[in-house]
Design a protein around this motif. Sequence first.
Motif, PDB file in Angstrom:
ATOM      1  N   SER A  85       0.833  -1.197   0.000  1.00 30.10           N
ATOM      2  CA  SER A  85       0.000   0.000   0.000  1.00 30.10           C
ATOM      3  C   SER A  85       0.870   1.250   0.000  1.00 30.10           C
ATOM      4  CB  SER A  85      -0.915   0.009   1.217  1.00 30.10           C
ATOM      5  OG  SER A  85      -1.670   1.199   1.277  1.00 30.10           O
ATOM      6  N   LEU A  86       0.607   2.157  -0.939  1.00 30.69           N
ATOM      7  CA  LEU A  86       1.353   3.410  -1.051  1.00 30.69           C
ATOM      8  C   LEU A  86       0.554   4.586  -0.493  1.00 30.69           C
ATOM      9  CD1 LEU A  86       2.563   2.883  -4.748  1.00 30.69           C
ATOM     10  CD2 LEU A  86       3.574   1.993  -2.636  1.00 30.69           C
ATOM     11  N   LEU A  87      -0.527   4.286   0.218  1.00 29.74           N
ATOM     12  CA  LEU A  87      -1.434   5.316   0.711  1.00 29.74           C
ATOM     13  C   LEU A  87      -0.809   6.151   1.815  1.00 29.74           C
ATOM     14  CD1 LEU A  87      -4.763   3.245   0.820  1.00 29.74           C
ATOM     15  CD2 LEU A  87      -3.977   4.828  -0.959  1.00 29.74           C
ATOM     16  N   THR A  88      -1.315   7.367   1.964  1.00 29.92           N
ATOM     17  CA  THR A  88      -0.824   8.282   2.993  1.00 29.92           C
ATOM     18  C   THR A  88      -1.957   8.720   3.919  1.00 29.92           C
ATOM     19  OG1 THR A  88      -1.059  10.088   1.386  1.00 29.92           O
ATOM     20  CG2 THR A  88       1.133   9.131   1.652  1.00 29.92           C
ATOM     21  N   VAL A  89      -2.867   9.545   3.407  1.00 27.98           N
ATOM     22  CA  VAL A  89      -3.919  10.128   4.254  1.00 27.98           C
ATOM     23  C   VAL A  89      -5.220   9.332   4.216  1.00 27.98           C
ATOM     24  CG1 VAL A  89      -2.977  12.450   3.997  1.00 27.98           C
ATOM     25  CG2 VAL A  89      -4.730  11.650   2.402  1.00 27.98           C
ATOM     26  N   LEU A 105       0.554  -6.802   5.779  1.00 24.66           N
ATOM     27  CA  LEU A 105       0.426  -5.613   4.938  1.00 24.66           C
ATOM     28  C   LEU A 105       1.754  -4.871   4.873  1.00 24.66           C
ATOM     29  CD1 LEU A 105      -1.315  -3.483   3.388  1.00 24.66           C
ATOM     30  CD2 LEU A 105      -1.706  -2.395   5.611  1.00 24.66           C
ATOM     31  N   VAL A 106       2.172  -4.523   3.661  1.00 22.82           N
ATOM     32  CA  VAL A 106       3.379  -3.713   3.462  1.00 22.82           C
ATOM     33  C   VAL A 106       2.923  -2.279   3.192  1.00 22.82           C
ATOM     34  CG1 VAL A 106       5.456  -3.365   2.077  1.00 22.82           C
ATOM     35  CG2 VAL A 106       4.603  -5.691   2.491  1.00 22.82           C
ATOM     36  N   HIS A 107       3.292  -1.351   4.062  1.00 24.41           N
ATOM     37  CA  HIS A 107       2.828   0.033   3.940  1.00 24.41           C
ATOM     38  C   HIS A 107       3.997   0.938   3.599  1.00 24.41           C
ATOM     39  CE1 HIS A 107       0.653   3.752   5.748  1.00 24.41           C
ATOM     40  NE2 HIS A 107       0.510   3.687   4.445  1.00 24.41           N
ATOM     41  N   TRP A 108       4.006   1.462   2.369  1.00 26.18           N
ATOM     42  CA  TRP A 108       5.055   2.358   1.887  1.00 26.18           C
ATOM     43  C   TRP A 108       4.428   3.673   1.437  1.00 26.18           C
ATOM     44  CZ3 TRP A 108       7.814  -1.357  -2.099  1.00 26.18           C
ATOM     45  CH2 TRP A 108       8.558  -2.327  -1.396  1.00 26.18           C
ATOM     46  N   PRO A 109       4.114   4.582   2.310  1.00 27.73           N
ATOM     47  CA  PRO A 109       3.528   5.863   1.877  1.00 27.73           C
ATOM     48  C   PRO A 109       4.503   6.649   1.004  1.00 27.73           C
ATOM     49  CG  PRO A 109       4.098   5.916   4.214  1.00 27.73           C
ATOM     50  CD  PRO A 109       4.284   4.502   3.773  1.00 27.73           C
ATOM     51  N   LEU A 110       4.041   7.102  -0.148  1.00 25.40           N
ATOM     52  CA  LEU A 110       4.879   7.857  -1.081  1.00 25.40           C
ATOM     53  C   LEU A 110       4.378   9.295  -1.191  1.00 25.40           C
ATOM     54  CD1 LEU A 110       5.451   5.342  -4.040  1.00 25.40           C
ATOM     55  CD2 LEU A 110       6.834   5.703  -1.987  1.00 25.40           C
ATOM     56  N   VAL A 111       5.313  10.231  -1.323  1.00 26.94           N
ATOM     57  CA  VAL A 111       4.946  11.645  -1.346  1.00 26.94           C
ATOM     58  C   VAL A 111       5.473  12.403  -2.562  1.00 26.94           C
ATOM     59  CG1 VAL A 111       4.780  11.746   1.164  1.00 26.94           C
ATOM     60  CG2 VAL A 111       6.949  12.316   0.056  1.00 26.94           C
ATOM     61  N   GLY A 112       6.409  11.827  -3.309  1.00 27.44           N
ATOM     62  CA  GLY A 112       6.938  12.507  -4.487  1.00 27.44           C
ATOM     63  C   GLY A 112       7.941  13.590  -4.141  1.00 27.44           C
ATOM     64  N   VAL A 113       8.262  14.422  -5.141  1.00 22.39           N
ATOM     65  CA  VAL A 113       9.249  15.493  -4.987  1.00 22.39           C
ATOM     66  C   VAL A 113       8.537  16.840  -5.073  1.00 22.39           C
ATOM     67  CG1 VAL A 113      11.258  16.628  -6.016  1.00 22.39           C
ATOM     68  CG2 VAL A 113      11.146  14.123  -5.915  1.00 22.39           C
ATOM     69  N   HIS A 187      -0.374  -0.289  -4.938  1.00 18.32           N
ATOM     70  CA  HIS A 187      -1.497   0.592  -5.278  1.00 18.32           C
ATOM     71  C   HIS A 187      -1.480   1.848  -4.436  1.00 18.32           C
ATOM     72  CE1 HIS A 187      -3.799   0.213  -1.521  1.00 18.32           C
ATOM     73  NE2 HIS A 187      -3.167  -0.946  -1.425  1.00 18.32           N
ATOM     74  N   CYS A 188      -2.210   2.850  -4.914  1.00 19.80           N
ATOM     75  CA  CYS A 188      -2.551   4.019  -4.103  1.00 19.80           C
ATOM     76  C   CYS A 188      -4.074   4.114  -4.098  1.00 19.80           C
ATOM     77  CB  CYS A 188      -1.858   5.279  -4.611  1.00 19.80           C
ATOM     78  SG  CYS A 188      -2.038   5.612  -6.375  1.00 19.80           S
ATOM     79  N   ASN A 189      -4.629   5.308  -4.168  1.00 20.99           N
ATOM     80  CA  ASN A 189      -6.086   5.444  -4.148  1.00 20.99           C
ATOM     81  C   ASN A 189      -6.679   5.293  -5.547  1.00 20.99           C
ATOM     82  OD1 ASN A 189      -8.290   5.806  -2.363  1.00 20.99           O
ATOM     83  ND2 ASN A 189      -8.565   7.915  -3.044  1.00 20.99           N
TER      84      ASN A 189
END
Length: 296
Positions: A85-89, A105-113, A187-189
Amino acid sequence: GVGRPSRPPAMLGWRLAYFAGWWDSLVHVRVVDRIGDALLMRIGNPASYGPLGWGGPRVSLPALLATLQREAGTEFEDVGLTDVSLLTVEVETIAAEERAFGPELVHWPLVGVEAPAFETVCAGAGAATGECPATAQPEELHAGVRKKLAASYDTWDADGLTAKVEELRAKLIQSAHEQQPQIIFFHCNCGCDRTGMLAAAYSMRYLNKTFTEAMGVAEQVAGRNLVYRFQVGAQWYCESLIKKGLYHGYDCGNCAPFRCQDTGDPVDAHYGMVLGAIMLAACVTLGGVAFLGRRC
């Protein structure tokens, strides 16, 4: 590091992210890579919802597995699933994933540059005042500064994209040696922006894709431009591969087919479409109830 947590568009408020998740439930599904019976896939929101988004999110493992297998063209009866999961909020969806997959569950929140943070990093790399572009585009930098930022990429990239790409590959190789067929999905949202950046990075590193090819696929899947900070994230990952001798040729700065500056968040338009669909459906439903009332 460069970046900050993703946020829902201010235009419509954070709550609409829930309905956008419903809109993008179990869509944007693609096979990214495969080794034997092990598959690496991408998808939009893995959660399921009731009519018009009510009654969710919840992760229905049978529905999720059927969606993944339909796209992959497989019919394994017993498949191991790994959720990245790449979800954040999107806290409700994350909670649903935790209920379905527990500690696996693997949780990797991504935010970009993000441009402001990038300008700080850029200045620290020795760029003169005014030389750090607000666009964060590699080609707009002096070659010496660009190469220095590429060399130090793993220290300033808030997402740790290098390590995540390597870990995805390691998971796929390990899964290929399991007796039970395995599907690793990320995935993200929407399955568009955070997912698109990670898919593009993996494709450049392990599928022999150029940045132009990988970003072209990302936009084709999304049906629109990526959120700019995730496109730029893929570009700087590309630059880091060149510095490490893992990428031949140079097109990391080829922004022309995509975007060369942040012209606005395409998710705003996406969320607007979601709201329009919800309002239309509500109007049709209420109109039908009113019509039946008059008939009675």
